[in-house]
Design a protein around this motif. Structure first.
Motif, PDB file in Angstrom:
ATOM      1  N   LEU A   1      54.381   7.084  24.415  1.00 23.31           N
ATOM      2  CA  LEU A   1      53.283   7.385  23.501  1.00 23.31           C
ATOM      3  C   LEU A   1      54.035   7.668  22.018  1.00 23.31           C
ATOM      4  CD1 LEU A   1      50.891   9.397  25.736  1.00 23.31           C
ATOM      5  CD2 LEU A   1      50.454   7.263  24.634  1.00 23.31           C
ATOM      6  N   GLU A   2      55.334   8.193  22.457  1.00 24.31           N
ATOM      7  CA  GLU A   2      55.833   8.723  21.029  1.00 24.31           C
ATOM      8  C   GLU A   2      56.329   7.570  20.154  1.00 24.31           C
ATOM      9  OE1 GLU A   2      58.933  11.395  22.467  1.00 24.31           O
ATOM     10  OE2 GLU A   2      57.634  13.216  22.482  1.00 24.31           O
ATOM     11  N   VAL A   3      56.523   6.490  20.848  1.00 22.27           N
ATOM     12  CA  VAL A   3      56.941   5.300  20.174  1.00 22.27           C
ATOM     13  C   VAL A   3      55.627   4.804  19.303  1.00 22.27           C
ATOM     14  CG1 VAL A   3      57.585   2.901  20.165  1.00 22.27           C
ATOM     15  CG2 VAL A   3      58.705   4.805  21.828  1.00 22.27           C
ATOM     16  N   VAL A   4      54.466   4.790  20.016  1.00 19.45           N
ATOM     17  CA  VAL A   4      53.336   4.404  19.356  1.00 19.45           C
ATOM     18  C   VAL A   4      52.392   5.373  18.429  1.00 19.45           C
ATOM     19  CG1 VAL A   4      51.008   3.320  19.694  1.00 19.45           C
ATOM     20  CG2 VAL A   4      52.769   3.011  21.405  1.00 19.45           C
TER      21      VAL A   4
ATOM     22  N   CYS B   1      51.759  14.237  21.564  1.00 15.53           N
ATOM     23  CA  CYS B   1      51.733  13.075  22.648  1.00 15.53           C
ATOM     24  C   CYS B   1      51.726  13.613  24.113  1.00 15.53           C
ATOM     25  CB  CYS B   1      53.087  12.287  22.563  1.00 15.53           C
ATOM     26  SG  CYS B   1      52.779  11.018  21.124  1.00 15.53           S
ATOM     27  N   GLU B   2      52.151  15.038  24.229  1.00 15.74           N
ATOM     28  CA  GLU B   2      51.985  15.559  25.622  1.00 15.74           C
ATOM     29  C   GLU B   2      50.293  15.723  25.766  1.00 15.74           C
ATOM     30  OE1 GLU B   2      54.126  19.123  25.876  1.00 15.74           O
ATOM     31  OE2 GLU B   2      56.072  18.008  25.682  1.00 15.74           O
ATOM     32  N   PHE B   3      49.606  16.387  24.697  1.00 15.93           N
ATOM     33  CA  PHE B   3      48.326  16.276  25.000  1.00 15.93           C
ATOM     34  C   PHE B   3      47.668  15.113  25.111  1.00 15.93           C
ATOM     35  CE2 PHE B   3      43.995  16.922  22.886  1.00 15.93           C
ATOM     36  CZ  PHE B   3      43.203  17.247  23.567  1.00 15.93           C
ATOM     37  N   LEU B   4      47.854  13.922  24.379  1.00 20.32           N
ATOM     38  CA  LEU B   4      47.228  12.753  24.682  1.00 20.32           C
ATOM     39  C   LEU B   4      47.678  12.051  25.992  1.00 20.32           C
ATOM     40  CD1 LEU B   4      46.147  10.165  23.480  1.00 20.32           C
ATOM     41  CD2 LEU B   4      48.016   9.489  22.653  1.00 20.32           C
TER      42      LEU B   4
ATOM     43  N   ASP C   1      48.062  14.148  28.709  1.00 19.30           N
ATOM     44  CA  ASP C   1      47.253  14.700  29.787  1.00 19.30           C
ATOM     45  C   ASP C   1      46.080  14.052  29.531  1.00 19.30           C
ATOM     46  OD1 ASP C   1      49.100  16.614  30.417  1.00 19.30           O
ATOM     47  OD2 ASP C   1      48.454  18.022  28.861  1.00 19.30           O
ATOM     48  N   GLN C   2      45.233  13.483  28.461  1.00 20.96           N
ATOM     49  CA  GLN C   2      44.170  13.058  28.227  1.00 20.96           C
ATOM     50  C   GLN C   2      44.039  11.799  29.030  1.00 20.96           C
ATOM     51  OE1 GLN C   2      43.880  13.266  23.797  1.00 20.96           O
ATOM     52  NE2 GLN C   2      41.675  13.973  24.252  1.00 20.96           N
ATOM     53  N   LEU C   3      45.003  10.870  29.131  1.00 20.87           N
ATOM     54  CA  LEU C   3      44.724   9.617  29.854  1.00 20.87           C
ATOM     55  C   LEU C   3      45.195   9.557  31.065  1.00 20.87           C
ATOM     56  CD1 LEU C   3      47.373   7.528  27.362  1.00 20.87           C
ATOM     57  CD2 LEU C   3      45.182   7.123  27.640  1.00 20.87           C
ATOM     58  N   LEU C   4      45.965  10.734  31.719  1.00 21.97           N
ATOM     59  CA  LEU C   4      45.983  10.833  33.291  1.00 21.97           C
ATOM     60  C   LEU C   4      44.906  11.419  33.712  1.00 21.97           C
ATOM     61  CD1 LEU C   4      49.703  12.647  33.172  1.00 21.97           C
ATOM     62  CD2 LEU C   4      49.012  10.371  33.841  1.00 21.97           C
ATOM     63  N   ASP C   5      44.121  12.339  32.816  1.00 21.43           N
ATOM     64  CA  ASP C   5      42.863  12.824  33.443  1.00 21.43           C
ATOM     65  C   ASP C   5      41.783  11.313  33.394  1.00 21.43           C
ATOM     66  OD1 ASP C   5      40.726  14.835  33.956  1.00 21.43           O
ATOM     67  OD2 ASP C   5      40.031  14.380  32.062  1.00 21.43           O
TER      68      ASP C   5
ATOM     69  N   LEU D   1      42.334   3.883  23.156  1.00 19.77           N
ATOM     70  CA  LEU D   1      43.405   4.046  24.321  1.00 19.77           C
ATOM     71  C   LEU D   1      42.681   4.641  25.440  1.00 19.77           C
ATOM     72  CD1 LEU D   1      45.925   2.727  25.718  1.00 19.77           C
ATOM     73  CD2 LEU D   1      47.245   4.683  24.577  1.00 19.77           C
ATOM     74  N   ILE D   2      42.266   5.720  25.246  1.00 19.57           N
ATOM     75  CA  ILE D   2      41.511   6.701  26.311  1.00 19.57           C
ATOM     76  C   ILE D   2      40.383   6.053  26.713  1.00 19.57           C
ATOM     77  CG2 ILE D   2      40.812   8.950  26.866  1.00 19.57           C
ATOM     78  CD1 ILE D   2      42.605  10.396  24.425  1.00 19.57           C
ATOM     79  N   GLU D   3      39.552   5.430  25.917  1.00 22.90           N
ATOM     80  CA  GLU D   3      38.310   4.899  26.340  1.00 22.90           C
ATOM     81  C   GLU D   3      38.875   3.644  27.507  1.00 22.90           C
ATOM     82  OE1 GLU D   3      35.332   5.045  26.176  1.00 22.90           O
ATOM     83  OE2 GLU D   3      34.876   6.129  24.194  1.00 22.90           O
TER      84      GLU D   3
END
Length: 578
Positions: free
Chosen positions: A13-16, A22-25, A27-31, A212-214
């Motif tokens: 995620l840090e590349v994009v 990105c740690e918070f992002l 967590d959102q994706l894993l959830d 991405l989360i969607e």
């Protein structure tokens, strides 16, 4: 000790999104995917396929029956006619849509009511590996998300790519001739939206991580309903940056890695396939380091194989095959000759010269084919794909025109495809030898409709039962060839492959199984003339009992020659131990 899923995800995620938390992002994706941040990864370099795997490509409503939902009819056709032949089914977009026969999706989480229901999809997924499209680059201009974009409310307000006509878009690679930017009226006034494919297909904005989360949630929904294989549609165009070609950008590759990471941690044997209709060298990059696509479409195969058979010369096909790298374990090629789209011409770049391309175009036009174009960065229109049914594409040769070898030529093409390294995929209209549907082109006004016919099940069953129909001859012989292929360890998608040098009219290659218990020499006469092959040129081991697996004929004299009729094929092998 291996990195945790969460730490690997954060690094990608840090590349994009280097400016975001990105740690918070992560967590959102894993959830959204319902994943444990400390989940163990699936085994590396695992082959989620075997020589038994064969894919059928079809629309949900290609086969129809009165008063029955097409997905129910499709399941009936699969069970009655193809249960012993195909293991996976690619159902082209079965969602509500507004155009492009499904690829302008209005709702990713719904099944088109005219096709059936999620229960019908799940019924197919219980008996076959289900392959579904993740139409990830764009969405319908009639979708709820885009209506919200116009209203400037969420979800959707920032979900689509906006452009400025003053931006430097001169390098953008296009697959179409339509305008790239289209004006739309919103609550905030006129905005220009990015449309790689058509005005009705508005590109999604993955620079907004909410998109991405969607999609993480959408992917999870598909997995829970039985989808095992994800086709990432038009994924090469995913990331946009004015001043660049806006294709194959590094962010796109990282996003594919992210999606694969999430998918395989949810379902260890799920498979990601990238659909990238581009020149061969560009296409190969989507393997990454065995961490992007599990499989890539072998886009150069259809035009090169068709060119080989209409010219009677395999030089370019052989040169291409020699240059194809063996896929790493855990990755493979998806081999096909025809699909719902046309025969791509961009994958011939660097493989055929301009005169050869034009000769192929002229030949297929003489057989009833059409040509679709794309607009280059300098404003020129170039042939993008040839629109023609494969049955008609192989009705003759470039020099002689239509002839009486159409059936043999057609079967030769599929015999080659079945033997090559990779997983074979049959478009339903090739399996049924459906011809050009010019009436459908006239009705829809779209050239791709030439190869998107629909069959009534009762008529199809009667046609396949008629031993004199070419449909029946092709269908029965292809099923026989598939059955032979599925029994050979040497045809494992990752089995060793070497190209044979037998001249320009004989196309040959050697396959050896992963455990080296079986070798098969695949030899195909790709010309309309009788050819001979000296067995001494193949170097068959004299202590083995060799048989042509296609005819069952044993090879008695290893110092002799074999005569091949026009378009005849040989699979010379030793039968595997039972």
């Amino acid at each position: 000790m291996s990195q945790s899923l969460e730490s690997r995800l954060v690094a990608m995620l840090e590349v994009v999104y280097p400016a975001l938390d990105c740690e918070f992002l992560a967590d959102q994706l894993l959830d959204a995917m319902g994943l444990d941040p400390e989940a163990e990864p699936p085994p590396a370099h695992q082959n989620n396929w075997s020589q038994a795997d064969v894919v059928l490509i079809t629309y949900a409503d290609t086969v129809q029956r009165p008063d029955e939902k097409p997905l129910v009819t499709l399941k009936r056709f699969l069970d009655d006619c193809l249960r012993e032949s195909v293991t996976a089914v690619h159902i082209l977009p079965f969602f509500p849509y507004s155009s492009d026969d499904g690829f302008a999706v209005m709702d990713y989480l719904a099944v088109n009511e005219s096709h059936g229901s999620w229960e019908d999809i799940e019924a197919i997924a219980r008996d076959y590996k289900l392959m579904a499209d993740l139409v990830i680059n764009h969405m319908s201009a009639r979708s709820r998300w885009f209506e919200n974009f116009r209203k400037r409310v969420g979800p959707g307000k920032d979900y689509f790519v906006e452009g400025n006509p003053k931006d430097d878009l001169s390098q953008v690679v296009r697959p179409r001739t339509s305008p790239l930017l289209n004006p739309v009226q919103t609550e905030d006034g006129e905005r220009y939206v990015w449309c790689t494919f058509s005005e009705d297909q508005v590109d999604l904005n993955f620079a907004n991580p909410e998109v991405l989360i969607e999609f993480a949630g959408i992917i999870r929904y598909y997995l829970e309903r039985g989808v095992k294989i994800f086709r990432l549609d038009a994924v090469a165009f995913l990331w946009k940056e004015p001043g660049t070609p806006c294709i194959h950008l590094q962010q796109t590759h990282e996003l594919i890695k992210i999606l694969r990471l999430l998918i395989e941690h949810h379902t260890a044997d799920a498979v990601v396939i990238t659909e990238t209709n581009v020149p061969n060298r560009e296409n190969l990059t989507y393997f990454g380091n065995a961490n992007e696509a599990h499989a890539i479409y072998n886009f150069s195969l259809p035009p090169l194989l068709i060119n080989t058979l209409v010219t009677g010369n395999c030089r370019h096909l052989k040169t291409w095959l020699m240059g194809m790298p063996p896929a790493q374990m855990g990755t493979t090629y998806l081999n096909f000759i025809a699909s719902h789209d046309g025969i791509g011409m961009r994958p011939t770049d660097g493989l055929l010269d301009e005169d050869e391309k034009q000769r192929l175009i002229n030949t297929l036009e003489s057989f009833g084919g059409k040509v679709s174009y794309r607009r280059t960065a300098d404003g020129r229109d170039q042939p993008y794909e040839l629109n023609i049914a494969l049955w008609d594409a192989l009705k003759g040769t470039a020099e002689g025109g239509a002839d009486h070898w159409q059936l043999q030529r057609f079967l030769c093409a599929h015999t080659i495809m079945l033997a090559l390294e990779g997983i074979p995929a049959f478009y339903i209209h090739s399996l049924l030898a459906t011809g050009n549907d010019l009436d459908r082109v006239e009705h829809t006004g779209r050239l791709r409709s030439i190869n998107r016919s629909q069959w009534q099940l009762e008529r199809l069953e009667a046609t396949l039962a008629d031993p004199l129909s070419h449909h029946s001859k092709v269908y029965r012989e292809l099923k026989r060839l598939i059955a032979i292929r599925r029994a050979q360890p040497a045809f494992h998608p990752n089995a060793t492959q070497f190209t044979l040098h037998l001249g320009l009219q004989l196309f040959g290659f050697w396959r050896q199984s992963l455990r080296r218990e079986q070798s098969i020499f695949c030899i195909h006469n790709i010309s309309a003339e009788v050819q001979q092959v000296a067995l001494s040129d193949i170097n068959l081991i004299s202590t083995d009992q060799w048989t042509d697996l296609l005819s069952g004929q044993p090879i008695e004299d290893l110092s002799g020659t074999i005569t091949l009729k026009p378009y005849q094929c040989l699979w010379l092998g030793v039968r595997p131990p039972i």
